[in-house]
Enzyme design. Structure first.
Site, PDB file in Angstrom:
ATOM      1  N   MET A  75      53.226  43.562  42.332  1.00  0.00           N
ATOM      2  CA  MET A  75      51.826  43.872  42.110  1.00  0.00           C
ATOM      3  C   MET A  75      51.135  43.979  43.472  1.00  0.00           C
ATOM      4  O   MET A  75      51.586  43.348  44.429  1.00  0.00           O
ATOM      5  CB  MET A  75      51.162  42.776  41.283  1.00  0.00           C
ATOM      6  CG  MET A  75      51.823  42.516  39.950  1.00  0.00           C
ATOM      7  SD  MET A  75      51.857  43.976  38.886  1.00  0.00           S
ATOM      8  CE  MET A  75      50.148  44.024  38.367  1.00  0.00           C
ATOM      9  N   SER A  89      47.782  37.018  40.491  1.00  0.00           N
ATOM     10  CA  SER A  89      48.315  38.333  40.819  1.00  0.00           C
ATOM     11  C   SER A  89      47.193  39.321  40.651  1.00  0.00           C
ATOM     12  O   SER A  89      46.423  39.240  39.714  1.00  0.00           O
ATOM     13  CB  SER A  89      49.468  38.707  39.909  1.00  0.00           C
ATOM     14  OG  SER A  89      49.795  37.641  39.096  1.00  0.00           O
ATOM     15  N   CYS A  90      47.150  40.232  41.557  1.00  0.00           N
ATOM     16  CA  CYS A  90      46.115  41.253  41.488  1.00  0.00           C
ATOM     17  C   CYS A  90      46.379  42.140  40.287  1.00  0.00           C
ATOM     18  O   CYS A  90      47.510  42.384  39.939  1.00  0.00           O
ATOM     19  CB  CYS A  90      46.150  42.130  42.719  1.00  0.00           C
ATOM     20  SG  CYS A  90      45.760  41.231  44.193  1.00  0.00           S
ATOM     21  N   LEU A  91      45.340  42.629  39.687  1.00  0.00           N
ATOM     22  CA  LEU A  91      45.479  43.588  38.601  1.00  0.00           C
ATOM     23  C   LEU A  91      45.626  44.964  39.181  1.00  0.00           C
ATOM     24  O   LEU A  91      44.834  45.352  39.958  1.00  0.00           O
ATOM     25  CB  LEU A  91      44.239  43.558  37.731  1.00  0.00           C
ATOM     26  CG  LEU A  91      44.284  42.597  36.586  1.00  0.00           C
ATOM     27  CD1 LEU A  91      43.249  42.961  35.572  1.00  0.00           C
ATOM     28  CD2 LEU A  91      45.657  42.593  35.935  1.00  0.00           C
TER      29      LEU A  91
END
Lengths: 102, 412
Positions: free
Chosen positions: B157, A100-102
């Site tokens: 996200m 998951s992207c930060l």
């Protein structure tokens, strides 16, 4: 860690994701699916092939993108791979856990 | 005369104006910055507004006072960017040609992405705190709320400041304790991730803190809709969670102008080289801050580190030199944990947050990934640093743009 799938010794990480996609075969996929109480049908394979294609093209994978992929909508994705579909499907497809992207 | 245009006078755009106006000077260069707003908001302050820790005055100043006088500030909405023709169309059809373009248009919440999120209940029992209006409405709600089920929720996200929802949950725990009504409030943290955070070591520490504070966690929750009448959120797998008060972080998207210009991905973020910050499509276009699609945190500290590297790259670009691919995804974030304490995390693309000391290896005074009062003082001091150093492009002493591995407990 090593596991036995379809008569082969496969390298997996602590969470059960394959370390080398090159070790994956459709039979390995079938057995990982069984461990997750899933019997693979044609629709499952459509999704798995899509995921592998994205992975090979080094494209990021997310639930949103799958929903817009024209391969499957999110509702069906959940029906095919209940409980954390992205993770389960990635595991069966032999690709790394989606970051998951930060 | 050549022209450099910056789109957006938020954190990243303002920093770039301050870095570049000393380097690209008249009569050779003109720098223009465009933003439709009058006010510059200290966005990290939105977290504190709902709990009456900060007041609106603490977090609002004017855009003008941070833009250098020799930079031309245009107050206008942007209709479209036409990168093939090196021009920007303003709202009144004025055309602005550029030699170099910096896009710093940021990220915004898009509650309309989830069915039922925007309803009559919006800012009544369903709130965001990523806008000033949302944070203020939530403050007014919390002042008189009598308790019940509070959900702190992340839609998907990536989001700006991925630790902010956790901080909100921690501060809520403190807030209700201080009001003597913690027993009347059930706090649940709902996330599409498998745990509290995206990185394993920090997740371990944060999961532990959630448990310690009696905050429940519902993970792997991919929301499909909000039912504001029956007060529950529903995920694609059919899982339902009830609420009395829903504090959500909606989907974050890049600015609509990016979509109108056909320059973004499916969330309007611009495909960008993660080391050089150059657009992948147009060599005289650079992207900084939340507007890009690079796999770094969408946070002010990241924009600050990017700005130092982008300044150098733009100077190299105008001289015809090859760009440096130096940005390593460095982020540095304080995480408020309530009760006057905070954690600090420091990480980049390849190194997850771990324990250790910062910024001086072995000395501190700040402790990484451990709760301390000193870290909390750091967080509060950061507002002063933001207004007085960060926006002005002043280098923060002892903290380098690329991450240092010294003083950190990596397992090798």
């Amino acid at each position: 860690m090593e596991k036995q799938y379809a008569g082969k010794t496969i390298q997996v990480n602590e969470e059960g994701y394959l370390k080398n996609f090159s070790e994956w075969t459709p039979e390995v996929g079938e057995e990982i699916a069984k461990e997750n109480n899933i019997t693979l049908g044609a629709r499952h394979w459509d999704v798995l092939k899509y995921l592998q294609g994205e992975f090979k093209a080094e494209l990021p994978i997310s639930i949103r993108k799958i929903g817009k992929s024209n391969v499957v909508d999110i509702k069906e994705f959940y029906a095919l791979f209940p409980q954390g579909p992205l993770k389960t499907a990635s595991k069966i497809a032999g690709i790394p856990k989606p970051a998951s992207c930060l | 005369m050549k022209r450099l245009v910056i789109l957006g006078a938020g954190t990243a755009g303002t920093m770039m104006a301050n870095h570049l106006h000393n380097e690209l000077k008249r009569p050779d260069w003109e720098i223009t910055i465009i933003d439709e707003k009058e006010e510059h908001h200290y966005q990290p302050g939105y977290l504190f507004l709902p709990f009456d820790i900060y007041s609106p005055e603490d977090i609002i100043k004017t855009i003008d006072e941070f833009v250098p006088k020799d930079v031309h500030l245009i107050r206008s909405a942007i209709q479209k960017i036409v990168p093939e023709e090196n021009k920007v169309l303003l709202a009144n059809d004025d055309v602005l040609h550029y030699d170099v373009l910096i896009i710093a248009t940021g990220a915004k919440i898009a509650p309309e992405e989830v069915e039922g999120m925007l309803s009559n209940a919006w800012h009544h029992s369903v709130f965001d705190f990523y806008t000033f209006e949302g944070a203020l409405a939530l403050r007014n709600k919390l002042r008189s709320w009598e308790g019940g089920k509070l959900l702190v929720h992340i839609t998907e996200m990536p989001i700006k400041c991925p630790v902010a929802p956790l901080e909100f949950a921690f501060l809520a725990d403190s807030f209700f304790k201080n009001k003597g009504m913690r027993d009347k409030v059930e706090i649940t943290f709902v996330t599409p991730l498998s745990g509290a955070f995206t990185k394993p070591k920090a997740t371990e520490a944060l999961d532990h803190l959630l448990a310690e504070k009696g905050i429940k966690i519902e993970s792997d929750f991919a929301i499909e809709s909000v039912d504001s009448i029956n007060r529950k959120i529903i995920d694609y797998g059919g899982r339902e969670i009830e609420f009395d008060l829903l504090v959500t972080v909606p989907t974050n998207k890049g600015d609509a102008v990016i979509e109108r210009s056909g320059m973004g991905d499916d969330l309007n973020f611009i495909p960008t080289n993660k080391g050089s910050l150059q657009s992948l499509k147009h060599e005289n276009v650079f992207v900084i801050g939340d507007a890009s699609n690079i796999p770094a945190s969408k946070a002010g500290s990241v924009a600050h580190f990017e700005a130092e590297i982008l300044t150098e790259n733009i100077l190299r670009f105008v001289k015809g030199l090859p760009l440096k691919e130096e940005f390593d995804g460095h982020a540095n974030c304080f995480i408020e944990t309530g009760g006057g304490k905070a954690l600090l995390i420091d990480f980049n693309y390849s190194h997850e947050p771990v324990e250790g000391s910062f910024p001086f290896p072995g000395v501190g005074p700040l402790r990484l990934l451990k709760e301390s009062r000193m870290n909390h003082m750091g967080k509060l001091a950061f507002r002063w640093i933001y207004w007085n150093m960060l926006l002005k492009g002043t280098h923060i002493p002892f903290v380098s743009a690329t991450m240092s591995e010294a003083g950190k407990d990596y397992e090798h």
